[in-house]
Design a protein around this motif. Structure first.
Motif, PDB file in Angstrom:
ATOM      1  N   TYR A  12       2.664  13.863  -0.225  1.00 24.65           N
ATOM      2  CA  TYR A  12       2.964  13.849   1.213  1.00 24.65           C
ATOM      3  C   TYR A  12       1.930  13.019   1.943  1.00 24.65           C
ATOM      4  O   TYR A  12       0.789  12.894   1.487  1.00 24.65           O
ATOM      5  CB  TYR A  12       2.942  15.273   1.799  1.00 24.65           C
ATOM      6  CG  TYR A  12       4.066  16.142   1.324  1.00 24.65           C
ATOM      7  CD1 TYR A  12       5.261  16.214   2.039  1.00 24.65           C
ATOM      8  CD2 TYR A  12       3.945  16.896   0.168  1.00 24.65           C
ATOM      9  CE1 TYR A  12       6.309  17.013   1.609  1.00 24.65           C
ATOM     10  CE2 TYR A  12       4.984  17.696  -0.283  1.00 24.65           C
ATOM     11  CZ  TYR A  12       6.158  17.748   0.444  1.00 24.65           C
ATOM     12  OH  TYR A  12       7.199  18.532   0.008  1.00 24.65           O
ATOM     13  N   ILE A  13       2.332  12.507   3.099  1.00 22.21           N
ATOM     14  CA  ILE A  13       1.391  11.757   3.928  1.00 22.21           C
ATOM     15  C   ILE A  13       1.604  12.123   5.390  1.00 22.21           C
ATOM     16  O   ILE A  13       2.744  12.248   5.845  1.00 22.21           O
ATOM     17  CB  ILE A  13       1.510  10.236   3.696  1.00 22.21           C
ATOM     18  CG1 ILE A  13       0.349   9.502   4.363  1.00 22.21           C
ATOM     19  CG2 ILE A  13       2.869   9.705   4.130  1.00 22.21           C
ATOM     20  CD1 ILE A  13       0.099   8.124   3.805  1.00 22.21           C
TER      21      ILE A  13
ATOM     22  N   ALA B   2       5.746   3.097  10.408  1.00 19.16           N
ATOM     23  CA  ALA B   2       7.137   2.811  10.029  1.00 19.16           C
ATOM     24  C   ALA B   2       7.267   2.599   8.526  1.00 19.16           C
ATOM     25  O   ALA B   2       8.180   3.135   7.891  1.00 19.16           O
ATOM     26  CB  ALA B   2       7.640   1.592  10.796  1.00 19.16           C
ATOM     27  N   ALA B   3       6.355   1.831   7.940  1.00 16.52           N
ATOM     28  CA  ALA B   3       6.421   1.550   6.504  1.00 16.52           C
ATOM     29  C   ALA B   3       6.187   2.811   5.672  1.00 16.52           C
ATOM     30  O   ALA B   3       6.868   3.039   4.670  1.00 16.52           O
ATOM     31  CB  ALA B   3       5.397   0.475   6.131  1.00 16.52           C
TER      32      ALA B   3
ATOM     33  N   ALA C 289       8.753   4.615   3.169  1.00 22.98           N
ATOM     34  CA  ALA C 289       8.399   4.837   1.766  1.00 22.98           C
ATOM     35  C   ALA C 289       8.425   6.308   1.374  1.00 22.98           C
ATOM     36  O   ALA C 289       8.901   6.669   0.296  1.00 22.98           O
ATOM     37  CB  ALA C 289       7.012   4.249   1.482  1.00 22.98           C
ATOM     38  N   PHE C 290       7.938   7.176   2.251  1.00 22.21           N
ATOM     39  CA  PHE C 290       7.807   8.592   1.900  1.00 22.21           C
ATOM     40  C   PHE C 290       8.997   9.444   2.331  1.00 22.21           C
ATOM     41  O   PHE C 290       9.150  10.566   1.855  1.00 22.21           O
ATOM     42  CB  PHE C 290       6.498   9.168   2.467  1.00 22.21           C
ATOM     43  CG  PHE C 290       5.301   8.829   1.636  1.00 22.21           C
ATOM     44  CD1 PHE C 290       4.823   9.718   0.680  1.00 22.21           C
ATOM     45  CD2 PHE C 290       4.656   7.612   1.774  1.00 22.21           C
ATOM     46  CE1 PHE C 290       3.731   9.410  -0.111  1.00 22.21           C
ATOM     47  CE2 PHE C 290       3.563   7.279   0.997  1.00 22.21           C
ATOM     48  CZ  PHE C 290       3.093   8.181   0.050  1.00 22.21           C
ATOM     49  N   GLY C 291       9.820   8.939   3.231  1.00 16.51           N
ATOM     50  CA  GLY C 291      11.019   9.674   3.650  1.00 16.51           C
ATOM     51  C   GLY C 291      10.695  11.064   4.157  1.00 16.51           C
ATOM     52  O   GLY C 291       9.885  11.237   5.054  1.00 16.51           O
ATOM     53  N   ASP C 292      11.308  12.090   3.552  1.00 21.91           N
ATOM     54  CA  ASP C 292      11.088  13.471   4.005  1.00 21.91           C
ATOM     55  C   ASP C 292       9.725  14.016   3.591  1.00 21.91           C
ATOM     56  O   ASP C 292       9.388  15.153   3.890  1.00 21.91           O
ATOM     57  CB  ASP C 292      12.218  14.383   3.553  1.00 21.91           C
ATOM     58  CG  ASP C 292      12.307  14.553   2.049  1.00 21.91           C
ATOM     59  OD1 ASP C 292      11.673  13.781   1.297  1.00 21.91           O
ATOM     60  OD2 ASP C 292      13.035  15.465   1.612  1.00 21.91           O
ATOM     61  N   LYS C 293       8.932  13.205   2.919  1.00 22.40           N
ATOM     62  CA  LYS C 293       7.570  13.612   2.562  1.00 22.40           C
ATOM     63  C   LYS C 293       6.541  12.965   3.498  1.00 22.40           C
ATOM     64  O   LYS C 293       5.358  12.953   3.223  1.00 22.40           O
ATOM     65  CB  LYS C 293       7.287  13.267   1.103  1.00 22.40           C
ATOM     66  CG  LYS C 293       8.139  14.122   0.181  1.00 22.40           C
ATOM     67  CD  LYS C 293       7.797  13.906  -1.248  1.00 22.40           C
ATOM     68  CE  LYS C 293       8.572  14.928  -2.067  1.00 22.40           C
ATOM     69  NZ  LYS C 293       7.968  15.116  -3.357  1.00 22.40           N
ATOM     70  N   TYR C 294       7.046  12.415   4.604  1.00 18.88           N
ATOM     71  CA  TYR C 294       6.209  11.895   5.680  1.00 18.88           C
ATOM     72  C   TYR C 294       6.146  12.996   6.729  1.00 18.88           C
ATOM     73  O   TYR C 294       7.173  13.477   7.189  1.00 18.88           O
ATOM     74  CB  TYR C 294       6.846  10.634   6.270  1.00 18.88           C
ATOM     75  CG  TYR C 294       6.127  10.036   7.458  1.00 18.88           C
ATOM     76  CD1 TYR C 294       5.248   8.981   7.300  1.00 18.88           C
ATOM     77  CD2 TYR C 294       6.362  10.513   8.740  1.00 18.88           C
ATOM     78  CE1 TYR C 294       4.607   8.408   8.395  1.00 18.88           C
ATOM     79  CE2 TYR C 294       5.723   9.951   9.836  1.00 18.88           C
ATOM     80  CZ  TYR C 294       4.850   8.904   9.658  1.00 18.88           C
ATOM     81  OH  TYR C 294       4.226   8.352  10.743  1.00 18.88           O
TER      82      TYR C 294
ATOM     83  N   ILE D 180       0.843  -1.204   0.000  1.00 19.20           N
ATOM     84  CA  ILE D 180       0.000   0.000   0.000  1.00 19.20           C
ATOM     85  C   ILE D 180       0.875   1.249   0.000  1.00 19.20           C
ATOM     86  O   ILE D 180       0.634   2.189  -0.764  1.00 19.20           O
ATOM     87  CB  ILE D 180      -0.971  -0.010   1.199  1.00 19.20           C
ATOM     88  CG1 ILE D 180      -2.023  -1.114   1.004  1.00 19.20           C
ATOM     89  CG2 ILE D 180      -1.628   1.355   1.402  1.00 19.20           C
ATOM     90  CD1 ILE D 180      -2.827  -1.442   2.245  1.00 19.20           C
ATOM     91  N   ALA D 181       1.903   1.274   0.845  1.00 13.63           N
ATOM     92  CA  ALA D 181       2.805   2.433   0.913  1.00 13.63           C
ATOM     93  C   ALA D 181       3.470   2.677  -0.438  1.00 13.63           C
ATOM     94  O   ALA D 181       3.525   3.817  -0.923  1.00 13.63           O
ATOM     95  CB  ALA D 181       3.858   2.216   1.999  1.00 13.63           C
ATOM     96  N   THR D 182       3.949   1.618  -1.059  1.00 16.50           N
ATOM     97  CA  THR D 182       4.599   1.739  -2.369  1.00 16.50           C
ATOM     98  C   THR D 182       3.608   2.206  -3.429  1.00 16.50           C
ATOM     99  O   THR D 182       3.920   3.067  -4.255  1.00 16.50           O
ATOM    100  CB  THR D 182       5.230   0.390  -2.780  1.00 16.50           C
ATOM    101  OG1 THR D 182       6.203   0.032  -1.791  1.00 16.50           O
ATOM    102  CG2 THR D 182       5.894   0.470  -4.133  1.00 16.50           C
TER     103      THR D 182
END
Length: 122
Positions: A51-52, A64-65, A69-74, A39-41
């Protein structure tokens, strides 16, 4: 609700644009690790969510997932956080602005007074 993926698909179909930011619970608590990773991918790579900022009912494994997956866009948006919207969503405290909680000290005082008044009036 239908699933976060279906909601994003419908939003894209309705607007003709990618979803800039998902805010709130993704309801992934019952999902298995491999489902969460898929789902994250999918949100990042196929559905092109920028962003999320997941909420509590997302669940710790999914936090965590999604962070992975989103890195600095989390965007970490804990309970009571204030999101500043724009090209790069941020939390008010991270933007160097004063932190404002959903309920400030005076709000708690007002609730206490209201509660006492209600009890006395019975």
């Amino acid at each position: 609700h239908p699933t976060i993926e279906k909601i994003v698909e419908e939003a894209k179909a309705a607007t003709g644009k990618n979803v800039h930011l998902i805010v709130g619970g993704t309801h992934l608590l019952p999902a298995k690790d491999d489902q969460i990773a898929a789902i994250a991918t999918n949100l990042r790579d196929n559905l092109k969510v920028n962003y999320i900022a997941p909420g509590p009912c997302t669940g710790e494994p999914a936090f965590a997932a999604l962070k992975d997956a989103f890195g600095d866009k989390y965007v970490y948006a804990g309970l009571g956080s204030t999101l500043l919207l724009g090209p790069k969503p941020t939390i008010r405290a991270e933007a160097g602005q004063p932190v404002k909680h959903a309920m400030e000290k005076e709000d708690f005082q007002n609730i206490r007074v209201l509660t006492i008044d209600l009890k006395l009036s019975r």
